[in-house]
Structure formats: C-alpha cells, structure tokens
Scaffold this motif. Structure first.
Motif, PDB file in Angstrom:
ATOM      1  N   TRP A 413       0.836  -1.205   0.000  1.00 48.37           N
ATOM      2  CA  TRP A 413       0.000   0.000   0.000  1.00 48.37           C
ATOM      3  C   TRP A 413       0.871   1.255   0.000  1.00 48.37           C
ATOM      4  N   LYS A 417       0.487  -0.027  -4.664  1.00 43.20           N
ATOM      5  CA  LYS A 417       0.121  -1.212  -5.438  1.00 43.20           C
ATOM      6  C   LYS A 417      -1.176  -1.799  -4.876  1.00 43.20           C
ATOM      7  N   PRO A 418      -2.343  -1.349  -5.352  1.00 44.50           N
ATOM      8  CA  PRO A 418      -3.606  -1.793  -4.753  1.00 44.50           C
ATOM      9  C   PRO A 418      -3.902  -3.280  -4.955  1.00 44.50           C
ATOM     10  N   GLU A 419      -3.585  -3.833  -6.110  1.00 52.71           N
ATOM     11  CA  GLU A 419      -3.909  -5.242  -6.340  1.00 52.71           C
ATOM     12  C   GLU A 419      -3.123  -6.146  -5.402  1.00 52.71           C
ATOM     13  N   LEU A 449      -8.854   1.055   0.390  1.00 55.53           N
ATOM     14  CA  LEU A 449      -8.689   0.256  -0.820  1.00 55.53           C
ATOM     15  C   LEU A 449     -10.032   0.014  -1.493  1.00 55.53           C
ATOM     16  N   GLN A 452     -11.229   3.502  -2.945  1.00 53.79           N
ATOM     17  CA  GLN A 452     -10.446   4.105  -4.015  1.00 53.79           C
ATOM     18  C   GLN A 452     -10.240   3.203  -5.219  1.00 53.79           C
ATOM     19  N   HIS A 453     -10.274   1.889  -5.024  1.00 55.41           N
ATOM     20  CA  HIS A 453      -9.962   0.966  -6.114  1.00 55.41           C
ATOM     21  C   HIS A 453     -10.990  -0.172  -6.182  1.00 55.41           C
ATOM     22  N   ARG A 455     -12.541  -1.608  -8.517  1.00 57.53           N
ATOM     23  CA  ARG A 455     -12.488  -2.539  -9.644  1.00 57.53           C
ATOM     24  C   ARG A 455     -11.202  -3.365  -9.688  1.00 57.53           C
ATOM     25  N   VAL A 456     -10.310  -3.136  -8.769  1.00 58.46           N
ATOM     26  CA  VAL A 456      -9.071  -3.893  -8.737  1.00 58.46           C
ATOM     27  C   VAL A 456      -9.358  -5.332  -8.301  1.00 58.46           C
ATOM     28  N   VAL A 459     -10.567  -6.749  -4.672  1.00 50.24           N
ATOM     29  CA  VAL A 459     -11.154  -5.724  -3.806  1.00 50.24           C
ATOM     30  C   VAL A 459     -12.620  -6.020  -3.519  1.00 50.24           C
TER      31      VAL A 459
END
Length: 474
Positions: A413, A417-419, A449, A452-453, A455-456, A459
């Motif tokens: 984090w 690197k969210p994924e 996470l 903000q993300h 669609r990762v 998530v």
C-alpha cells in the motif's frame, strides 16, 4: 517524524474526515476532531485535511485568492506550504491572513495548541450516540465546552461494527479502575486460564479475549496475593502483558498503557529478570505508539541489559533477547534513525542464528521485523525485497501468519500497489480475520482500498469480508 509515520497520519486523518462528513459535520468540526485524535498534527495541516485537499489543490486555491483580488501571484510552492504545515518555517502576516480566508478559520485557530472550536459560520452540534445490538456505537456530531475544545470522547479511530463490542472495552476500563474480586485463588488455575487466553490470542480470537480480560486479571491477582511468591507475581505480570498486547492491537491505547505500567510493577515485585525484560518490551512498545521513541528505546535497552546479565542461559531468555533487539530496532526506525535501526536488526538476526532451540522460527521472526523496519523508514521496495522467501509455514500461529500478510499489505500500500495490497489482506483474512477487521490501522487500509480501487482484482471480495462493518466512526 518519518515519511511512513506522516503517511499513516494522513490515512487516519482521511478516515476521520469521512466519518465526520458522514455525520454532517462542517470543516471546523472535522479539523477539531483531527487535532484531538491526532495530537502530533499542527492546525494548518489539519484544516487542509478537513477540507479534503491535497497540497497542490490547497496551493492552487491559495494562489487563486490573490488572482481574484488582482494582486501579484506570490512565489509560494507546495514545499513552502509543507514547511508551514510542519511548523519548520514561519509565514508572513499576509500569508497567514490569506490562509485563514482560504480555510474559513480565525488566526487564533491557526496557533498550535489553540482551542479548536468550530468556524464562526458553523453551529456546534451536541453528540447523539446510537448503540446497535452488537454494542458498537456511532457518535454523531461533537460538542464543545466553554474553552472551545471538542468534547467527543477521545478514541482511536475504529471501524464501526468491529467484532469488539464497545461494552466489552468499557468493562475492561471499569476493571482497571475498580478491579473485580475473584472467587478463584488457585495459582495453577490462574495459570491455566492464562494459557487458554494466550491460545485465543494466537488464534486471533480478539473479541472473546477482550471479554475474558476482566476475569483473567482478577483471578491472576487473587491467586498471586494468596500465594505471595515470585512465581505468582510473575504470572500477574504476564497476564497484564497479554492484556496490553490485546488492547493495543484493537486500538484501545489508553487502557493498554495502564496494563503495560502494571506489568512492569508486578514484574519488579516478582524479581524475575525474564518477566521484567518482557514487561520492558511491552511498555516500550506503548511508549513508541505514544510518539516517545527515545524513551521507548531506553526502556527496551534496560530490558536488554538485564537479560544480558543473566548470561542468556535459557531458551526463554535468548528468545526474549531476540524480541527486545527487534523491537528496539523497529523503534529506531519509527524515529527516523536509519543507522541504528539497521544496525539493531542486524544484531537481532545474529542473535536469531544463535538460538538453535528456536529454529526455524527465530530467523523468520527477525526477518519480518526487517520488513517492518524498512516500511517504517518509508522504503517499501526494500521492505518487500527483504520479505522474499518468507512463507506461511514459517509461522506457527494464525495470528503470526495473519501478521505476516498484513505487514506485507502495508508495504504494498505504501508503494501504491492496490492489487497486491488486496491479495495480502485477503490472505491475512484467511488466516486470522480479526487481523484485518479489528486492527484499526489495517482496517483503514482495507476501507480506503475498497473506496479508491473498487475494480481492482480482489477488492470486491475484500469488500464483502468487511462489508458488515463498512462505516467509520470516531
């Protein structure tokens, strides 16, 4: 303060702002909450966070004020704004006036330590708490006393609906103020209860363990008072250390500090050097969390010196020596002292190699601390490089395996690197769900996470894991 510490404070401030905005608070009330819950922050930075602005956004709005008045654009940069926010450089009266206009604050509210009352255009709201069946409480609004101080009860920012009911934490607080009496006065029985509680901690069964703490502390104290032996007082000290580790993990820092102090006092009464050193480690960790790294390192050094005096002749002494060396090195890292942090973890790794009875657990223990140290120094890439080769099977308990993955998640984090962050949080949740849902710092990362993300990869699954407890409360 290191970059990692500042990044962590920024994440906490964002969580506070979201909670306050959800409850209908204005920027002045948000700034007051940030300043109360994050006392290391100065007002100028708190007011920017209260508006939800980055420094470039704040600077653009600041310069736009001058343009709107037909005045020359001043030579202000984000670096200058950063120095003003951290109090390292004073600003001119004109800049101060314009910043107060920008944020809707008074000059008095800009002063460090000044009252954090609402902006004039805002009406302070009285708190209204709503208690759900699971015991979680959401506090709406905040009240202000005659000095203009926000009177919301000071709490670490927690995610609403944690599996730790507020009522259980309050019972622990009450037990620390007025210790309950216990019918059990058998030392062997108290020791058995402590072993069972440690197994709960190792399985990361935090809600059950918090609920058991009042009775656990009462039985250990009663047994020690009746026996009045060194072993009995060492048992009480160990019980308070476990309470500290548990309360600190779930974010109940004030109570954890009380239990850490008592662990030190009972260890001294026992005369046991291992109990004393273990309690020094526990107290040192609490001092570090209070932003007092120099004192924390001094307390841990005391424990290290006392252990060295024993000759480290037993496995327990050697293992605790490793833990203290690692914890002190981590403390140096949070203080921004790279040289002593890296020297310290190197010493811990050499000590790990000298503990054959603990192999193969000692080396992975020290290695994970090296990961944490590089994270604390703000060097996520080096932290992740140091983690290469670490595997779940190197750690014996679900809590330690979950901690491995949350530590890696923090580094990913920090690196943006969210994924990879999501993958590590899911792995941690698989081993020990409470490590994700009940540790405020980790839960904040998970919530950000998801926000903000969305669609990762991973998530959505993470969102489902924490979905019963999505709102953040103060």
């Amino acid at each position: 303060m290191s970059r990692a510490q500042r990044a962590d404070l920024a994440r906490q401030a964002q969580a506070i702002r979201r909670a306050c905005v959800d409850q209908g608070m204005g920027a002045g009330q948000v700034a007051a909450a940030i300043l109360q819950l994050l006392p290391d922050i100065l007002p100028l930075e708190a007011w920017r966070w209260a508006r939800g602005w980055s420094r470039p956004q704040a600077l653009a709005a600041f310069l736009a004020l001058y343009e709107a008045e037909g005045r020359p654009t001043p030579p202000v940069t984000t670096a200058m704004l950063c120095r003003w926010e951290h109090g390292t450089v004073a600003m001119s009266r004109d800049y101060e006036h314009m910043l107060c206009r920008l944020y809707g604050m008074s000059p008095n509210q800009l002063r460090p330590g000044a009252a954090t009352a609402s902006a004039p255009a805002e009406t302070p709201r009285h708190p209204r708490s709503v208690t759900r069946r699971d015991g979680a409480v959401t506090v709406n609004g905040g009240s202000y006393d005659g000095e203009g101080i926000n009177s919301m009860r000071r709490r670490t920012v927690l995610a609403a609906g944690l599996s730790i009911p507020l009522a259980a934490l309050q019972r622990v607080d009450d037990a620390l103020a007025v210790p309950p009496r216990s019918d059990s006065a058998e030392l062997a029985q108290a020791a058995a209860r402590l072993r069972a509680a440690r197994r709960q901690f190792d399985r990361s069964e935090l809600a059950d363990l918090v609920a058991a703490l009042p009775g656990l502390l009462a039985s250990a104290t009663a047994a020690a008072e009746q026996a009045d032996t060194p072993a009995g007082w060492a048992l009480v000290s160990a019980t308070y250390r476990l309470a500290t580790d548990t309360l600190s993990k779930v974010g109940s820092k004030p109570s954890a500090r009380i239990t850490a102090d008592r662990a030190v006092l009972y260890a001294a009464r026992s005369g046991d050097p291992v109990a004393a050193a273990a309690s020094d480690r526990t107290l040192g960790m609490m001092l570090r969390s209070e932003g007092r790294p120099a004192t924390a390192a001094a307390v841990m050094s005391r424990g290290i010196d006392n252990l060295e005096a024993t000759g480290l002749s037993t496995t327990a002494q050697a293992a605790l020596y490793l833990r203290l060396l690692s914890a002190r090195a981590y403390t140096y890292a949070w203080a921004g002292d790279r040289a002593r942090a890296l020297e310290g973890i190197g010493e811990a790794e050499r000590a790990a190699a000298r503990i054959p009875a603990m192999q193969p657990t000692a080396a992975p223990f020290a290695r994970l601390y090296r990961v944490d140290i590089h994270y604390a120094l703000g060097d996520a890439g080096t932290a992740l490089y140091a983690a290469r080769g670490l595997r779940d099977d190197m750690y014996r308990t679900p809590e330690r395996r979950g901690r491995l993955h949350t530590d890696l998640a923090r580094a990913w984090w920090q690196w943006g690197k969210p994924e990879e962050t999501a993958a590590e949080l899911l792995a941690a949740y698989g081993h020990a769900p409470a490590e994700v849902t009940d540790r405020p710092s980790i839960r904040t990362i998970a919530a950000e996470l998801v926000k903000q993300h969305p669609r990762v990869a991973g998530v959505r699954q993470l969102s489902k894991a924490i979905s019963p407890r999505t709102a953040v409360t103060v």
